[in-house]
Design an enzyme around this catalytic site. Structure first.
Site, PDB file in Angstrom:
ATOM      1  N   SER A 272      32.939  54.008   9.191  1.00  0.00           N
ATOM      2  CA  SER A 272      31.907  53.221   8.512  1.00  0.00           C
ATOM      3  C   SER A 272      31.364  52.137   9.432  1.00  0.00           C
ATOM      4  O   SER A 272      32.078  51.609  10.295  1.00  0.00           O
ATOM      5  CB  SER A 272      32.548  52.575   7.281  1.00  0.00           C
TER       6      SER A 272
ATOM      7  N   TYR B 171      39.451  47.125   2.840  1.00  0.00           N
ATOM      8  CA  TYR B 171      38.785  48.427   2.997  1.00  0.00           C
ATOM      9  C   TYR B 171      38.337  48.612   4.446  1.00  0.00           C
ATOM     10  O   TYR B 171      38.616  49.644   5.073  1.00  0.00           O
ATOM     11  CB  TYR B 171      37.571  48.553   2.058  1.00  0.00           C
TER      12      TYR B 171
ATOM     13  N   LYS C  13      39.478  51.388   7.717  1.00  0.00           N
ATOM     14  CA  LYS C  13      38.651  52.225   8.606  1.00  0.00           C
ATOM     15  C   LYS C  13      38.949  51.891  10.070  1.00  0.00           C
ATOM     16  O   LYS C  13      39.009  52.786  10.923  1.00  0.00           O
ATOM     17  CB  LYS C  13      37.161  52.025   8.291  1.00  0.00           C
TER      18      LYS C  13
HETATM   19  P1  NAD Z   1      33.380  58.913  -3.129  1.00  0.00           P
HETATM   20  O1  NAD Z   1      34.335  57.993  -3.803  1.00  0.00           O
HETATM   21  O2  NAD Z   1      32.172  59.359  -3.852  1.00  0.00           O
HETATM   22  O3  NAD Z   1      34.154  60.213  -2.629  1.00  0.00           O
HETATM   23  C1  NAD Z   1      35.502  60.193  -2.254  1.00  0.00           C
HETATM   24  C2  NAD Z   1      36.195  61.366  -2.936  1.00  0.00           C
HETATM   25  O4  NAD Z   1      37.564  61.374  -2.523  1.00  0.00           O
HETATM   26  C3  NAD Z   1      36.196  61.240  -4.463  1.00  0.00           C
HETATM   27  O5  NAD Z   1      35.757  62.455  -5.025  1.00  0.00           O
HETATM   28  C4  NAD Z   1      37.651  60.959  -4.821  1.00  0.00           C
HETATM   29  O6  NAD Z   1      38.008  61.536  -6.049  1.00  0.00           O
HETATM   30  C5  NAD Z   1      38.371  61.594  -3.647  1.00  0.00           C
HETATM   31  N1  NAD Z   1      39.683  61.009  -3.348  1.00  0.00           N
HETATM   32  C6  NAD Z   1      39.979  59.714  -3.088  1.00  0.00           C
HETATM   33  N2  NAD Z   1      41.288  59.587  -2.842  1.00  0.00           N
HETATM   34  C7  NAD Z   1      41.830  60.832  -2.948  1.00  0.00           C
HETATM   35  C8  NAD Z   1      43.145  61.347  -2.793  1.00  0.00           C
HETATM   36  N3  NAD Z   1      44.179  60.579  -2.501  1.00  0.00           N
HETATM   37  N4  NAD Z   1      43.328  62.675  -2.953  1.00  0.00           N
HETATM   38  C9  NAD Z   1      42.296  63.496  -3.249  1.00  0.00           C
HETATM   39  N5  NAD Z   1      41.037  63.053  -3.419  1.00  0.00           N
HETATM   40  C10 NAD Z   1      40.813  61.735  -3.266  1.00  0.00           C
HETATM   41  O7  NAD Z   1      32.989  58.223  -1.731  1.00  0.00           O
HETATM   42  P2  NAD Z   1      31.855  58.612  -0.699  1.00  0.00           P
HETATM   43  O8  NAD Z   1      30.765  57.615  -0.797  1.00  0.00           O
HETATM   44  O9  NAD Z   1      31.529  60.049  -0.797  1.00  0.00           O
HETATM   45  O10 NAD Z   1      32.621  58.310   0.660  1.00  0.00           O
HETATM   46  C11 NAD Z   1      33.271  59.335   1.382  1.00  0.00           C
HETATM   47  C12 NAD Z   1      33.909  58.737   2.626  1.00  0.00           C
HETATM   48  O11 NAD Z   1      32.916  58.101   3.412  1.00  0.00           O
HETATM   49  C13 NAD Z   1      34.964  57.669   2.345  1.00  0.00           C
HETATM   50  O12 NAD Z   1      35.990  57.809   3.293  1.00  0.00           O
HETATM   51  C14 NAD Z   1      34.215  56.377   2.552  1.00  0.00           C
HETATM   52  O13 NAD Z   1      35.071  55.327   2.931  1.00  0.00           O
HETATM   53  C15 NAD Z   1      33.278  56.753   3.679  1.00  0.00           C
HETATM   54  N6  NAD Z   1      32.052  55.938   3.740  1.00  0.00           N
HETATM   55  C16 NAD Z   1      31.231  55.853   2.656  1.00  0.00           C
HETATM   56  C17 NAD Z   1      30.083  55.082   2.716  1.00  0.00           C
HETATM   57  C18 NAD Z   1      29.178  54.926   1.530  1.00  0.00           C
HETATM   58  O14 NAD Z   1      28.402  53.971   1.504  1.00  0.00           O
HETATM   59  N7  NAD Z   1      29.219  55.792   0.537  1.00  0.00           N
HETATM   60  C19 NAD Z   1      29.748  54.438   3.923  1.00  0.00           C
HETATM   61  C20 NAD Z   1      30.598  54.564   5.011  1.00  0.00           C
HETATM   62  C21 NAD Z   1      31.758  55.322   4.929  1.00  0.00           C
HETATM   63  C1  WQD Z   2      23.330  46.577   0.379  1.00  0.00           C
HETATM   64  C2  WQD Z   2      22.504  45.303   0.278  1.00  0.00           C
HETATM   65  C3  WQD Z   2      23.653  43.420  -0.700  1.00  0.00           C
HETATM   66  C4  WQD Z   2      24.018  45.102  -4.715  1.00  0.00           C
HETATM   67  C5  WQD Z   2      28.636  48.742   1.847  1.00  0.00           C
HETATM   68  C6  WQD Z   2      29.990  48.599   2.488  1.00  0.00           C
HETATM   69  C7  WQD Z   2      29.986  49.295   3.812  1.00  0.00           C
HETATM   70  C8  WQD Z   2      29.528  50.746   3.670  1.00  0.00           C
HETATM   71  C9  WQD Z   2      28.201  50.802   3.017  1.00  0.00           C
HETATM   72  C10 WQD Z   2      31.459  52.089   3.155  1.00  0.00           C
HETATM   73  C11 WQD Z   2      23.304  44.058   0.645  1.00  0.00           C
HETATM   74  C12 WQD Z   2      22.479  43.855  -1.560  1.00  0.00           C
HETATM   75  C13 WQD Z   2      23.706  44.938  -3.373  1.00  0.00           C
HETATM   76  C14 WQD Z   2      23.390  44.251  -5.672  1.00  0.00           C
HETATM   77  C15 WQD Z   2      22.175  43.189  -3.899  1.00  0.00           C
HETATM   78  N1  WQD Z   2      30.399  51.487   2.825  1.00  0.00           N
HETATM   79  N2  WQD Z   2      22.797  44.001  -2.972  1.00  0.00           N
HETATM   80  N3  WQD Z   2      22.490  43.329  -5.225  1.00  0.00           N
HETATM   81  O1  WQD Z   2      27.310  45.903   1.567  1.00  0.00           O
HETATM   82  O2  WQD Z   2      25.609  46.949   3.151  1.00  0.00           O
HETATM   83  O3  WQD Z   2      27.681  48.114   2.680  1.00  0.00           O
HETATM   84  O4  WQD Z   2      28.291  50.117   1.748  1.00  0.00           O
HETATM   85  O5  WQD Z   2      31.975  52.115   4.227  1.00  0.00           O
HETATM   86  O6  WQD Z   2      31.283  49.227   4.286  1.00  0.00           O
HETATM   87  O7  WQD Z   2      30.269  47.215   2.656  1.00  0.00           O
HETATM   88  O8  WQD Z   2      25.997  47.978   0.917  1.00  0.00           O
HETATM   89  O9  WQD Z   2      24.895  48.762  -1.115  1.00  0.00           O
HETATM   90  O10 WQD Z   2      26.703  47.002  -1.340  1.00  0.00           O
HETATM   91  O11 WQD Z   2      24.540  46.391  -0.341  1.00  0.00           O
HETATM   92  O12 WQD Z   2      21.363  42.334  -3.537  1.00  0.00           O
HETATM   93  O13 WQD Z   2      23.675  44.321  -6.873  1.00  0.00           O
HETATM   94  O14 WQD Z   2      22.108  45.128  -1.088  1.00  0.00           O
HETATM   95  O15 WQD Z   2      23.749  42.031  -0.633  1.00  0.00           O
HETATM   96  O16 WQD Z   2      22.444  43.223   1.348  1.00  0.00           O
HETATM   97  P1  WQD Z   2      26.640  47.099   2.102  1.00  0.00           P
HETATM   98  P2  WQD Z   2      25.578  47.582  -0.564  1.00  0.00           P
END
Ligand code: NAD
Ligand code: WQD
Length: 342
Positions: free
Chosen positions: A128, A154, A158
């Site tokens: 991330s 969190y 990562k």
């Molecule tokens: P999500 O929560 O929608 O998907 C994660 C899935 O993993 C879920 O379906 C959950 O049920 C499953 N899961 C969690 N723990 C588990 C376990 N112990 N055993 C089996 N299944 C399990 O999240 P996402 O947004 O799809 O994110 C996927 C990956 O990408 C994560 O590792 C997250 O940290 C990373 N990531 C997400 C974002 C984002 O903004 N969505 C950004 C950067 C990184």
């Molecule tokens: C985006 C912008 C908020 C909600 C997060 C994780 C990051 C990665 C991506 C997993 C920010 C603003 C949000 C609201 C708002 N995930 N906001 N009102 O914080 O950039 O990143 O998701 O790895 O690790 O931290 O994403 O969607 O929470 O926020 O004003 O109700 O929207 O302040 O500027 P963020 P976000």
């Protein structure tokens, strides 16, 4: 099927995982989902079956349960693994750090150990942009921009996850591991059959916007309007989830051509920043309605402005985002409308 190119997709019922399952099918792979649905719904499988017109292979398994997880390696002969399964809510991780360290690290450790035992060499790991924390003096980050101390448990999972991978590779393991640092994935599949379906109140901006517009939530609070950005609100690199999904296919194909015992890291974003106010304005245009929102206080831990340098993704993986923020918001809204009508 004997000749299937099975890919293990942990967390494949989740937001990014489900869109990646579609991309894998479309590119000749057979994804096998392992998910215990702790943060996803079974309806995702139905959506996937409609899109792919195939029976989706999935097993309800907790990846932290080594023995249960091992069974899937016995059942299938995988050519690659994409490890998504993890918890991802920044705020919750501050309140429940042990839950986060246990799930995100045990799951990864099991995955790496089983990959070694069963000789599945090619692995893509979900990292991330959170690892960059608040970058010093720059808004655009390359993979060489120094990682900052994590500002949440969190984020730390990562960072530690990346370090674990580096140590495993340094130990001489016969693995090839690509760490993809996603920025802000948004949007949904253009069929509206799968999308972001957070359980409970959403944490991220886009589902908050669409759920406010549909009436599930009352009002969007914009966290802060006095940041040193062009309009005072935070700037992020929002990238369409289908583009993110495609990066995994490109990543796997690239890994398959590498020599063993390597790891690398690639940013996955668009290379463009968009402010919260700009997101609201684009949403209002796309949805042809006004959003109920107001300015509120800053949210603790928010970085004013960050977006990806995506040169490496293009050069190494031949990947770049094909959709823009407007496309992503259009698809997110289409998904929300479709859900309401079901
Ligand atoms: P999500 O929560 O929608 O998907 C994660 C899935 O993993 C879920 O379906 C959950 O049920 C499953 N899961 C969690 N723990 C588990 C376990 N112990 N055993 C089996 N299944 C399990 O999240 P996402 O947004 O799809 O994110 C996927 C990956 O990408 C994560 O590792 C997250 O940290 C990373 N990531 C997400 C974002 C984002 O903004 N969505 C950004 C950067 C990184
Ligand atoms: C985006 C912008 C908020 C909600 C997060 C994780 C990051 C990665 C991506 C997993 C920010 C603003 C949000 C609201 C708002 N995930 N906001 N009102 O914080 O950039 O990143 O998701 O790895 O690790 O931290 O994403 O969607 O929470 O926020 O004003 O109700 O929207 O302040 O500027 P963020 P976000």
């Amino acid at each position: 099927m004997k000749d299937s190119k099975y890919i293990l997709v942990t967390g494949g019922a989740g937001y990014i995982g489900s869109h990646t399952v579609v991309e894998l099918y479309e590119n000749g792979f057979t994804p096998v989902i392992v998910d215990d649905f702790r943060n996803s719904h079974y309806s995702v499988i139905e959506g996937l079956e409609k899109i792919t017109k195939t029976d989706i292979i999935y097993r309800k398994i907790d990846v932290c349960n080594f023995n249960a997880f091992e069974n899937i390696f016995i059942e299938f002969s995988f050519v690659g693994i994409i490890h998504f399964a993890a918890y991802k809510a920044v705020g919750e991780s501050v309140l429940e750090p042990i839950k986060y360290y246990r799930n995100n690290l045990d799951g990864l450790l099991n995955c790496l150990e089983l990959a070694q035992i069963y000789k599945v060499h090619d692995i893509v790991f979900s990292s991330s942009c959170t690892v960059y924390g608040e970058p010093k003096g720059v808004n655009v980050v390359t993979e060489n921009t120094s990682v900052q101390p994590a500002n949440s448990p969190y984020g730390n999972t990562k960072q530690i996850g990346e370090e674990i991978i580096n140590d495993v590779i340094n130990s001489g393991a016969e693995l090839k591991i690509l760490k993809l640092r996603y920025f802000n994935p948004i949007g949904a599949h253009d069929t509206g059959l799968i999308g972001e379906l957070p359980i409970g109140k959403p944490n991220n901006l886009l589902p908050y916007v669409t759920q406010t517009a549909i009436g599930t939530l009352e009002k969007l609070i914009v966290f802060g309007n006095d940041y040193p950005t062009h309009d005072g609100t935070c700037v992020r690199d929002y990238v369409h989830v289908c583009d993110v999904a495609n990066a995994h296919v490109k990543g796997l194909e690239w890994l398959m051509k590498q020599n063993s015992n390597m790891t690398d890291t690639v940013n996955i974003g668009t290379g463009k920043g968009t402010s919260v106010l700009e997101i609201i304005h684009i949403f209002e245009k796309v949805s042809e309605q006004l959003l109920n929102w107001e300015f509120g206080n800053r949210r603790e831990g928010d970085v004013p402005e960050i977006y990806a340098d995506v040169t490496k993704a293009e050069q190494l993986l031949d990947w770049k985002a094909n959709r823009n923020v407007k496309d992503a918001i259009f698809d997110a809204w289409n998904w929300e409308l479709k859900r309401r009508n079901e």
